[in-house]
Every structure is written in C-alpha cells, then in structure tokens.
Design a protein around this motif. Structure first.
Motif, mmCIF file in Angstrom:
data_model
loop_
_atom_site.group_PDB
_atom_site.id
_atom_site.type_symbol
_atom_site.label_atom_id
_atom_site.label_comp_id
_atom_site.label_asym_id
_atom_site.label_seq_id
_atom_site.Cartn_x
_atom_site.Cartn_y
_atom_site.Cartn_z
ATOM 1 N N GLN A 69 24.219 -10.436 80.460
ATOM 2 C CA GLN A 69 22.987 -10.668 81.216
ATOM 3 C C GLN A 69 21.782 -10.114 80.479
ATOM 4 O O GLN A 69 20.757 -10.781 80.339
ATOM 5 C CB GLN A 69 23.068 -9.970 82.580
ATOM 6 N N LYS A 70 21.892 -8.885 80.030
ATOM 7 C CA LYS A 70 20.771 -8.231 79.367
ATOM 8 C C LYS A 70 20.422 -8.922 78.047
ATOM 9 O O LYS A 70 19.249 -9.171 77.757
ATOM 10 C CB LYS A 70 21.085 -6.755 79.125
ATOM 11 N N ILE A 71 21.427 -9.258 77.258
ATOM 12 C CA ILE A 71 21.195 -9.962 75.988
ATOM 13 C C ILE A 71 20.499 -11.289 76.250
ATOM 14 O O ILE A 71 19.538 -11.651 75.567
ATOM 15 C CB ILE A 71 22.524 -10.186 75.235
ATOM 16 N N SER A 72 20.968 -12.020 77.258
ATOM 17 C CA SER A 72 20.384 -13.321 77.591
ATOM 18 C C SER A 72 18.929 -13.192 78.015
ATOM 19 O O SER A 72 18.077 -13.983 77.604
ATOM 20 C CB SER A 72 21.183 -13.995 78.713
ATOM 21 N N GLY A 73 18.634 -12.201 78.842
ATOM 22 C CA GLY A 73 17.265 -11.992 79.302
ATOM 23 C C GLY A 73 16.317 -11.649 78.174
ATOM 24 O O GLY A 73 15.204 -12.179 78.083
ATOM 25 N N ILE A 74 16.751 -10.770 77.282
ATOM 26 C CA ILE A 74 15.909 -10.384 76.150
ATOM 27 C C ILE A 74 15.685 -11.572 75.227
ATOM 28 O O ILE A 74 14.564 -11.829 74.779
ATOM 29 C CB ILE A 74 16.535 -9.195 75.394
ATOM 30 N N ALA A 75 16.753 -12.323 74.945
ATOM 31 C CA ALA A 75 16.640 -13.485 74.049
ATOM 32 C C ALA A 75 15.724 -14.550 74.633
ATOM 33 O O ALA A 75 14.954 -15.181 73.906
ATOM 34 C CB ALA A 75 18.022 -14.070 73.766
ATOM 35 N N ALA A 76 15.779 -14.758 75.941
ATOM 36 C CA ALA A 76 14.916 -15.760 76.576
ATOM 37 C C ALA A 76 13.455 -15.327 76.516
ATOM 38 O O ALA A 76 12.567 -16.141 76.251
ATOM 39 C CB ALA A 76 15.339 -15.989 78.023
ATOM 40 N N ARG A 77 13.185 -14.049 76.752
ATOM 41 C CA ARG A 77 11.807 -13.542 76.720
ATOM 42 C C ARG A 77 11.207 -13.569 75.323
ATOM 43 O O ARG A 77 9.993 -13.582 75.170
ATOM 44 C CB ARG A 77 11.753 -12.117 77.258
ATOM 45 N N ASP A 78 12.053 -13.553 74.297
ATOM 46 C CA ASP A 78 11.573 -13.558 72.913
ATOM 47 C C ASP A 78 10.933 -14.881 72.514
ATOM 48 O O ASP A 78 10.224 -14.936 71.514
ATOM 49 C CB ASP A 78 12.722 -13.265 71.942
ATOM 50 N N VAL A 79 11.165 -15.938 73.269
ATOM 51 C CA VAL A 79 10.640 -17.255 72.922
ATOM 52 C C VAL A 79 9.188 -17.354 73.399
ATOM 53 O O VAL A 79 8.887 -17.097 74.566
ATOM 54 C CB VAL A 79 11.497 -18.379 73.545
ATOM 55 N N SER A 80 8.312 -17.730 72.483
ATOM 56 C CA SER A 80 6.898 -17.884 72.808
ATOM 57 C C SER A 80 6.731 -19.011 73.828
ATOM 58 O O SER A 80 7.267 -20.100 73.640
ATOM 59 C CB SER A 80 6.107 -18.206 71.540
ATOM 60 N N GLY A 81 6.011 -18.748 74.892
ATOM 61 C CA GLY A 81 5.805 -19.724 75.960
ATOM 62 C C GLY A 81 6.494 -19.322 77.244
ATOM 63 O O GLY A 81 6.182 -19.841 78.309
ATOM 64 N N ARG A 88 18.637 -22.419 72.585
ATOM 65 C CA ARG A 88 19.127 -22.096 71.231
ATOM 66 C C ARG A 88 19.121 -20.588 70.993
ATOM 67 O O ARG A 88 20.081 -20.029 70.458
ATOM 68 C CB ARG A 88 18.251 -22.761 70.166
ATOM 69 N N ASN A 89 18.037 -19.916 71.383
ATOM 70 C CA ASN A 89 17.909 -18.479 71.151
ATOM 71 C C ASN A 89 18.940 -17.684 71.945
ATOM 72 O O ASN A 89 19.544 -16.743 71.426
ATOM 73 C CB ASN A 89 16.487 -18.022 71.489
ATOM 74 N N VAL A 90 19.150 -18.058 73.204
ATOM 75 C CA VAL A 90 20.113 -17.353 74.048
ATOM 76 C C VAL A 90 21.530 -17.553 73.519
ATOM 77 O O VAL A 90 22.304 -16.595 73.397
ATOM 78 C CB VAL A 90 19.988 -17.803 75.524
ATOM 79 N N ILE A 91 21.883 -18.784 73.192
ATOM 80 C CA ILE A 91 23.227 -19.059 72.672
ATOM 81 C C ILE A 91 23.466 -18.277 71.386
ATOM 82 O O ILE A 91 24.507 -17.630 71.224
ATOM 83 C CB ILE A 91 23.433 -20.576 72.451
ATOM 84 N N ALA A 92 22.507 -18.328 70.467
ATOM 85 C CA ALA A 92 22.677 -17.622 69.193
ATOM 86 C C ALA A 92 22.830 -16.118 69.407
ATOM 87 O O ALA A 92 23.715 -15.485 68.808
ATOM 88 C CB ALA A 92 21.485 -17.909 68.282
ATOM 89 N N ALA A 93 22.004 -15.531 70.266
ATOM 90 C CA ALA A 93 22.055 -14.080 70.487
ATOM 91 C C ALA A 93 23.370 -13.663 71.142
ATOM 92 O O ALA A 93 24.024 -12.712 70.696
ATOM 93 C CB ALA A 93 20.872 -13.639 71.349
ATOM 94 N N VAL A 94 23.776 -14.368 72.195
ATOM 95 C CA VAL A 94 25.001 -13.992 72.911
ATOM 96 C C VAL A 94 26.222 -14.183 72.019
ATOM 97 O O VAL A 94 27.091 -13.297 71.933
ATOM 98 C CB VAL A 94 25.139 -14.779 74.232
ATOM 99 N N GLU A 95 26.304 -15.316 71.331
ATOM 100 C CA GLU A 95 27.470 -15.567 70.486
ATOM 101 C C GLU A 95 27.532 -14.592 69.317
ATOM 102 O O GLU A 95 28.592 -14.088 68.980
ATOM 103 C CB GLU A 95 27.494 -17.013 70.004
#
Length: 170
Positions: free
Chosen positions: A47-59, A122-129
């Motif tokens: 959950q935490k990894i996904s949230g951080i990765a999603a917030r990292d995307v501009s927009g 893409r960012n969430v998948i890459a970070a979690v995997e």
C-alpha cells in the motif's frame, strides 16, 4: 506477461480473490521461500509503495476520496501525529505471488487524465514489482476530483484563521 486473476494458478487466484484488502493489520504474505528461510511482505508495505509511486507522477494532486482526504487533513493537524498517510486512497489485495491495486486520485486541472492514468499505472507497477518481487496483475485508477489552481488560496486562508484565533480585546 501479466496473468489475469482468472488465469492465475489455483493458490494465486485464491489468495488474490480472497477479498483481503491492505491494512497494516493484515497478515504478511509469502514473497520468497528458499532453503535458508522465508521472506514475507505485509500488504501495508505494498500500500505504502503504491501510494508513494502514484504521488511521484506529475499531475497527481492528491490521493483518496473526499472523506479520506478530510481525515488526512485532520490527522496532519494533530500534534505528534504521523502526518500524511502514504496509504490514503490506496487499497490492495496481496496474494503469495501477485498483487492487485486500486487507487483513488485527484488530478491537477489541465492534466490529460488518460495519459496521467497510464503514467501512474506504469510507475506503480514498476515500483511494486521492483521492490517486492510480487507480480502486479492490475492497477485500477478512479479519478475522484480535479484540483483547480485557485483552490489552495481559499483553503490556506481558512487554515490560518483557525490556527490564529482572533481576540476581541487588545
């Protein structure tokens, strides 16, 4: 190639479709089993990894629906509180080898929502995997609101008034 839950092996499908969502209290899942021991990853970590990765995307302005954002704003004001929760607006289902992720986001006005959703996915998948070794079978994104540039000034003035009470007597 990513498997859908319907084509996953029996134990993987059962684990992912069990309906267990990620909160910090759910049991950890098996991610690696070697002759020298087991590695488990709690769903709260995903959950935490996904949230951080999603917030990292501009927009992406913020995460969560109206209620979770309101509770997050209250939590930030509590002295000694944990501040912004990285898991707000993120729900996960974690199996032994796979994870499914649901995100609730608020986008900034002017951002292309379809392109933004693709970038977040893409960012969430890459970070979690990369961080967990779990295969992400799906990332569902719900856009709940659009943040307008002038919205911050109204919120800030209300917060400042609440933080600095006016006195009637000088």
């Amino acid at each position: 190639m990513t498997q859908s839950p319907s084509t996953a092996t029996g134990s993987e499908a059962a684990a992912v479709s069990s309906g267990r969502t990620g909160t910090g209290s759910t049991p950890a899942r098996l991610a690696d089993d070697t002759g020298q021991g087991k590695t488990t990853i709690a769903s709260g970590v995903v959950q935490k990894i996904s949230g951080i990765a999603a917030r990292d995307v501009s927009g992406v302005y913020s995460m969560g629906g109206g209620v979770s954002r309101a509770f997050g704003a209250i939590r930030e004001r509590i002295p000694g509180g944990s501040g912004t929760s990285q898991a707000a607006g993120v729900q996960v289902e974690v199996g032994e080898k796979q994870a499914a992720i649901d995100l609730d986001i608020v986008v900034e006005y002017g951002a292309g929502i379809v392109e933004l959703a693709r970038a977040v996915r893409r960012n969430v998948i890459a970070a979690v995997e990369q961080m967990t070794g779990l295969e992400v079978i799906e990332v569902n994104i719900a856009v709940n609101d659009i943040h307008m540039p002038g919205d911050d000034s109204d919120d800030d003035s209300g917060q400042q008034a609440a933080q600095q009470p006016s006195t009637r007597v000088e």
